[in-house]
Design a protein around this motif. Structure first.
Motif, short mmCIF file in Angstrom:
data_model
loop_
_atom_site.label_atom_id
_atom_site.label_comp_id
_atom_site.label_asym_id
_atom_site.label_seq_id
_atom_site.Cartn_x
_atom_site.Cartn_y
_atom_site.Cartn_z
N GLU A 1 5.84 -14.47 -1.71
CA GLU A 1 5.73 -13.49 -0.62
C GLU A 1 6.08 -14.11 0.72
O GLU A 1 5.58 -13.69 1.77
CB GLU A 1 4.31 -12.92 -0.55
N GLY A 2 6.96 -15.12 0.73
CA GLY A 2 7.28 -15.82 1.96
C GLY A 2 7.80 -14.93 3.06
O GLY A 2 7.60 -15.19 4.25
N ASP B 1 1.76 -8.02 0.21
CA ASP B 1 3.06 -7.38 0.41
C ASP B 1 3.07 -6.31 1.50
O ASP B 1 4.07 -5.60 1.66
CB ASP B 1 3.57 -6.77 -0.90
N GLY B 2 1.98 -6.19 2.25
CA GLY B 2 1.97 -5.27 3.38
C GLY B 2 1.69 -3.82 3.04
O GLY B 2 1.89 -2.93 3.88
N GLN B 3 1.18 -3.55 1.84
CA GLN B 3 0.91 -2.16 1.45
C GLN B 3 -0.33 -1.58 2.10
O GLN B 3 -0.44 -0.36 2.23
CB GLN B 3 0.76 -2.05 -0.07
N TYR B 4 -1.29 -2.42 2.47
CA TYR B 4 -2.58 -1.94 2.94
C TYR B 4 -2.72 -2.08 4.45
O TYR B 4 -2.01 -2.86 5.10
CB TYR B 4 -3.72 -2.70 2.26
N ASP C 1 10.54 -0.43 0.55
CA ASP C 1 11.56 -1.05 -0.30
C ASP C 1 11.12 -2.45 -0.70
O ASP C 1 11.34 -2.88 -1.84
CB ASP C 1 12.90 -1.11 0.44
N TYR C 2 10.47 -3.16 0.24
CA TYR C 2 10.02 -4.52 -0.06
C TYR C 2 8.94 -4.52 -1.14
O TYR C 2 9.04 -5.25 -2.12
CB TYR C 2 9.49 -5.18 1.21
N SER C 3 7.90 -3.69 -0.97
CA SER C 3 6.80 -3.72 -1.94
C SER C 3 7.25 -3.21 -3.30
O SER C 3 6.80 -3.72 -4.33
CB SER C 3 5.61 -2.89 -1.42
N ARG C 4 8.12 -2.21 -3.32
CA ARG C 4 8.62 -1.74 -4.61
C ARG C 4 9.42 -2.84 -5.31
O ARG C 4 9.36 -2.98 -6.53
CB ARG C 4 9.49 -0.49 -4.43
N GLN D 1 6.13 -3.32 -7.67
CA GLN D 1 5.61 -1.97 -7.72
C GLN D 1 6.60 -1.06 -8.46
O GLN D 1 6.97 0.00 -8.01
CB GLN D 1 5.37 -1.44 -6.29
N SER D 2 7.02 -1.52 -9.63
CA SER D 2 7.99 -0.79 -10.42
C SER D 2 7.31 -0.03 -11.55
O SER D 2 6.17 -0.28 -11.90
CB SER D 2 9.01 -1.76 -11.02
#
Length: 233
Positions: free
Chosen positions: A19-20, A94-97, A205-208, A212-213
């Motif tokens: 997750e750099g 990953d920035g989802q929350y 797009d990043y988290s998917r 997140q597939s």
């Protein structure tokens, strides 16, 4: 000497794998509210550890990738063995929350003295979630309810707040994504009190692209089925 605030008595555990590109931003945002952030670098092959450390996190490292459940357990063990924190937040890298949701959940946990607060996107909102993903997660929720017996509105939501009793009750054996249902089973087995709290989950797009597939959702169902068969064998 002033009394520490609930946020100062909380450690945020962030499982991290390659997750750099994002973890530094996530840690920086968390540290605007929570002084103590621990990133468990789960065998990353990129600069995740360096980025997290530069943003102010304490970094623990697995030499090889063991899975998110293992990373969380390492974080719980660190908090219980090395700190006097009253609560642990689990938070994805990953920035989802939203940090604001985590803060509200800590306040609820402290005020209500409940053992664990679980984030629920179904009580809150989801931004950018693919339809197929929504269908698969609904199936995962039904399956998880059937094997854990806990009637949640959401499952496999990585935003949680646990007090020390709850963290000490985890002892996660599912190293993959099925650890989330294992946490729910621990709630029942240890007679932990719990509440849900609405949260916002943001798919990008990043988290998917970072797991997140739809295939990952199918892997969750596979792990859950394997756990169920193992328990009944």
């Amino acid at each position: 000497m002033s009394t520490p605030t609930p946020f100062e008595r909380t450690v945020v555990v962030v499982p991290t794998y390659n997750e750099g590109a994002m973890v530094g931003t996530v840690v920086a945002e968390l540290r605007e509210v929570f002084p103590h952030v621990v990133c468990v670098d789960d065998g990353s092959r990129d600069d995740s550890a360096q980025a997290a450390r530069a943003a102010g996190a304490t970094v623990l490292r697995h030499p090889v990738n063991l899975g998110q459940g293992a990373a969380l357990q390492t974080g719980f063990d660190y908090v219980l063995g090395r700190t006097t924190a009253s609560h642990v937040v689990t938070f994805d890298a990953d920035g989802q929350y939203l940090v604001a949701d985590a803060a509200a959940m800590v306040e609820l946990a402290v005020a209500s003295e409940v053992d664990i607060v679980l984030g629920s996107r179904n009580l809150g909102s989801t931004e950018g979630q693919p339809v197929a993903r929504r269908v698969l997660m609904a199936a995962a929720l039904r399956f998880s309810r059937s094997i854990t017996g806990i009637r949640l509105t959401d499952t496999h939501n990585g935003l949680r707040v646990l007090n020390r009793r709850a963290a000490a009750s985890m002892n996660l054996r599912q190293h993959g994504m099925a650890h989330a249902s294992e946490i729910e089973s621990r709630i029942v087995g240890a007679s932990l009190s719990w509440r849900e709290h609405p949260v916002t989950m943001r798919y990008s797009d990043y988290s998917r692209g970072k797991g997140q597939s739809n295939l990952n959702a199918l892997n969750i169902l596979y792990d859950l089925a394997a756990e169920r068969l193992g328990a009944t064998a």
